[in-house]
Design an enzyme around this catalytic site. Structure first.
Site, PDB file in Angstrom:
ATOM      1  CB  CYS A   2      75.607  39.957  43.461  1.00 37.06           C
ATOM      2  SG  CYS A   2      73.860  39.805  43.773  1.00 37.06           S
ATOM      3  NE  ARG A  27      79.891  43.765  42.468  1.00 42.44           N
ATOM      4  CZ  ARG A  27      79.926  44.443  41.344  1.00 42.44           C
ATOM      5  NH1 ARG A  27      80.743  45.454  41.221  1.00 42.44           N
ATOM      6  NH2 ARG A  27      79.157  44.116  40.330  1.00 42.44           N
ATOM      7  CD1 TRP A  74      71.356  45.498  46.909  1.00 35.11           C
ATOM      8  CD2 TRP A  74      70.348  44.869  45.027  1.00 35.11           C
ATOM      9  NE1 TRP A  74      70.394  46.426  46.622  1.00 35.11           N
ATOM     10  CE2 TRP A  74      69.754  46.070  45.475  1.00 35.11           C
ATOM     11  CE3 TRP A  74      69.859  44.283  43.856  1.00 35.11           C
ATOM     12  CZ2 TRP A  74      68.715  46.694  44.801  1.00 35.11           C
ATOM     13  CZ3 TRP A  74      68.823  44.903  43.176  1.00 35.11           C
ATOM     14  CH2 TRP A  74      68.259  46.108  43.656  1.00 35.11           C
ATOM     15  CG  ASN A 100      76.692  40.405  39.715  1.00 35.59           C
ATOM     16  OD1 ASN A 100      75.593  40.892  39.982  1.00 35.59           O
ATOM     17  ND2 ASN A 100      77.716  41.141  39.348  1.00 35.59           N
ATOM     18  N   GLY A 101      73.546  38.867  38.640  1.00 34.97           N
ATOM     19  CA  GLY A 101      72.727  39.236  37.481  1.00 34.97           C
ATOM     20  C   GLY A 101      71.333  38.653  37.611  1.00 34.97           C
ATOM     21  CD  GLU A 484      75.089  63.997  43.854  1.00 29.37           C
ATOM     22  OE1 GLU A 484      74.154  63.475  43.212  1.00 29.37           O
ATOM     23  OE2 GLU A 484      75.918  63.325  44.485  1.00 29.37           O
ATOM     24  CE  LYS A 488      75.738  61.232  47.457  1.00 36.16           C
ATOM     25  NZ  LYS A 488      75.823  61.256  46.051  1.00 36.16           N
ATOM     26  CD  GLU A 491      73.188  57.927  47.920  1.00 34.25           C
ATOM     27  OE1 GLU A 491      73.116  56.810  47.419  1.00 34.25           O
ATOM     28  OE2 GLU A 491      73.881  58.843  47.439  1.00 34.25           O
ATOM     29  CG  HIS A 507      54.891  77.093  38.573  1.00 35.24           C
ATOM     30  ND1 HIS A 507      53.991  77.974  38.031  1.00 35.24           N
ATOM     31  CD2 HIS A 507      56.112  77.632  38.378  1.00 35.24           C
ATOM     32  CE1 HIS A 507      54.637  79.004  37.507  1.00 35.24           C
ATOM     33  NE2 HIS A 507      55.932  78.822  37.708  1.00 35.24           N
ATOM     34  CE  LYS A 606      80.670  53.554  44.681  1.00 42.22           C
ATOM     35  NZ  LYS A 606      80.258  54.921  45.012  1.00 42.22           N
TER      36      LYS A 606
END
Ligand code: M6R
Length: 611
Positions: A2, A27, A74, A100-101, A484, A488, A491, A507, A606
């Protein structure tokens, strides 16, 4: 998650706030809204979806307000709908709030407001509780800042919010708890925002607001109050990021721009830390030989991409310093009662410096006596401020949700730190350190070389973008590169992908390999090359489509692969910085071919400031 923007001044507030929200859209972007102080009433407009939807919905309206607040969301509590979008207002619409939170005791407060004050809630959000609570408190206190202060004492959780009241024109009152907030000092106008990017156009002086502080903004004044409601005197901080840094600069996406900025970012991160004789100088870190003698182990804690940088950090630090290193995902670390004491060096790695799990782990380690060092990109962020030592990555603003240049600069910081400690405790010789430093200095040019040949990867993506799944394997540091690379890809392209240490494949996971499964095999560690060769043979025997990522001239693996990506030759120790670049490009071009929203992938944000 947010983004919050507040403006109070003499210009029409709507456009300034919407423009600011666009800078914060990274955000969260499932709904957006504004509240404007129009003469004697608050006008709220909010809309599900991106900020562009909000803009479209109010395109024909005229607003004269010069004070207002805005929000890009968000979703945490309640689906992304118009009703759940912020701002939220109290029952008579005299107070509006953006938040925000997460308010952990919102159910308890909601029941109290419903039962004792007969309040009717209109949304499923926790945020509406703040607006309704302020409405009730205002009736008693007749003053927004006293009401905000009182409300802050009643809530639990993370609750950074900004509020306006129709009885108090030209005034925004905000409170910071566990998610970021800064105040910007303009000329005849002042701002509030979740980060500095919306403000770069207007000013270069900001106040960092600390946890538990309240800010009162009018066009000519910013006042800060501490937890005990005492005024705080604070020097403003000068911000040296430019507006251009936060713009696309001709690239189709921020992600591509940021991938291409890596030679410059790596060179900047490195250059600032090498003195004229080529020795490592760690600005912001005061770790002496005596301090080091007390350190028996190092814990690296982070999330997502930053965690993957930490995995490489473990190899480097153990090799260069001989000190045992544990790497942990922050959301696991903080709840596993980690064995930490004054003999532990805790290293937090974070681009934003606001990731809640990382911040909470840091607090946990600090409370247990650890020395806390952080590797952070955003200056003045919470992680940076709560650390004993801060090592900035100096990557510049990273806007795309998928992290690229922040990651490579985090790696550079870890190399420098490992080399510095390794020399301090004499685990490595000066000659060896200089060898590695020499290799690090060559990296910007070598990254540029990879970028100059990106069309090969672009063409590869044109053929492969419809593959349902792409797997990544590697050994040693290449296994961390595989994690990584896979993150990438998934996402931003939403292609199913996992990564696994190549030796572990047999395995169980090898059962998933079928003819035409795409496997990216990273083999840049010379001493593990024969082992990777065998692993690739095992996959080839199952007729998979193998793309090998090798150093230039490594023919043997190329010959048994379907396709090859080469990186410039280098020492094994530094290859992770090069190996990730083609994988970032691969993810980018795959997502672009699929027409995905690369800079703002679905369900992500983000900065993750919720648990
Ligand atoms: O700001 P941080 O570095 O603490 O963020 C941690 C992760 O959320 C972040 O790296 C995330 O995994 C990236 N979006 C991945 O590209």
């Amino acid at each position: 998650m947010c983004g919050i923007v507040g403006y109070t001044g003499h210009q029409p507030a709507k456009d300034i706030i919407i423009d600011g929200l666009k800078k914060l859209e990274y955000r969260g972007y499932d709904s957006a809204g504004i509240a404007l102080l129009e003469e004697d009433k608050i006008v709220v407009r909010k809309k599900k979806g991106k900020i562009a939807n909000l803009e479209k919905s109010i395109a024909g309206e005229k607003f004269y307000a010069t004070t207002g607040i805005g929000h890009t969301r968000w979703a945490t509590h309640g689906a992304p709908t118009d009703a759940n979008a912020h701002p939220h207002i109290n029952e008579d619409g005299s107070i509006a709030v953006v938040h925000n939170g997460i308010i952990e005791n919102y159910m308890e407060l909601k029941e109290k407001l419903e039962n004792e004050y007969n309040i009717h809630f209109r949304s499923e959000t926790d945020t509406e509780v703040i607006a309704q609570l302020l409405g009730v408190l205002y009736k008693e206190k007749h003053n927004l800042q006293d009401s905000v202060y009182a409300a802050s004492k009643m809530m639990k959780g993370a609750y950074t919010f900004a509020a306006v009241c129709d009885q108090e024109q030209d005034r925004i009152v905000a409170f910071r708890k566990d998610t970021p907030l800064i105040a910007g000092l303009g000329d005849g106008c002042n701002f509030l925002a979740s980060d500095v990017t919306p403000l770069l156009k207007y000013l270069d002086q900001i106040y960092l607001i600390d946890n538990g502080e309240m800010v009162v903004c009018t066009p000519n004044q910013i006042e800060i109050f501490d937890e005990d409601y005492k005024p705080v005197q604070r020097e403003p901080l000068h911000v040296n990021w430019s507006v251009e840094d936060a713009q696309k600069g001709g690239y189709q996406h921020f992600m591509l721009k940021e991938i291409n900025e890596q030679p410059k970012a790596v060179s900047e991160t490195l250059g600032r830390r090498l003195d004229e004789e080529g020795h490592v100088h760690l600005d912001g870190i005061s770790l002496t030989k005596e301090d080091l003698a007390r350190i028996h182990k190092i814990d690296i804690v982070a999330c997502g991409t930053a965690y993957h940088a930490g995995l490489i950090g473990k190899y480097l630090i153990e090799k260069f310093t001989g000190i045992p290193v544990e790497v942990d995902i922050a959301s696991e670390y903080r709840y596993r009662d980690p064995l930490v004491d004054e003999h532990t060096l805790f290293i937090a790695v974070s681009q934003s410096g606001e990731t809640l799990d990382t911040l909470m782990s840091l607090r946990e380690a600090k409370a247990k006596g650890a020395r806390v060092l952080s590797i952070v990109n955003v200056v003045g962020s919470s992680v940076a401020r709560e650390s004993d030592d801060v090592f900035y990555t100096w990557a510049g603003p990273e806007i795309a949700v998928a992290s690229t240049k922040a990651y490579t600069t985090q790696l550079i910081c870890l190399y420098l730190l490992a080399l510095y400690i390794g020399r301090l405790n004499e685990h490595i010789t000066e000659e060896y350190a200089q060898n590695i430093l020499g290799e690090l200095k060559l990296l910007p040019k070598k990254i540029q070389k990879i970028l100059d040949h990106s069309s090969k990867i672009e063409n590869m993506a044109k053929l492969l973008y419809n593959r349902p799944q792409v797997f990544y394997i590697g050994r040693g540091m290449d296994s961390a590169v595989a994690y990584e690379g896979s993150l990438k890809l998934k996402e931003i392209s939403y292609i199913n992908s996992f990564a696994i240490a190549a030796g572990e494949l047999k395995h169980g996971t090898i059962a998933l390999i079928e003819p035409e499964t795409t496997v990216i095999a990273i083999a840049t560690q010379d001493f593990l090359y024969p082992k990777m060769y065998s692993n690739i043979e095992e996959i080839k025997a199952r007729h998979a489509h193998i793309i090998s990522l090798v150093k230039e001239g490594h023919e043997e693996i190329s010959q048994i692969s379907t396709d090859v990506i080469e990186i410039p030759d280098c020492r094994d120790e530094v290859s992770p910085v090069l190996a990730i670049v083609p994988l970032q490009l691969f993810a980018y071009y795959m997502a672009r071919e699929r027409g995905e929203n690369i800079d703002k992938p679905r369900n992500l944000a983000k900065s993750v400031t919720v648990e």
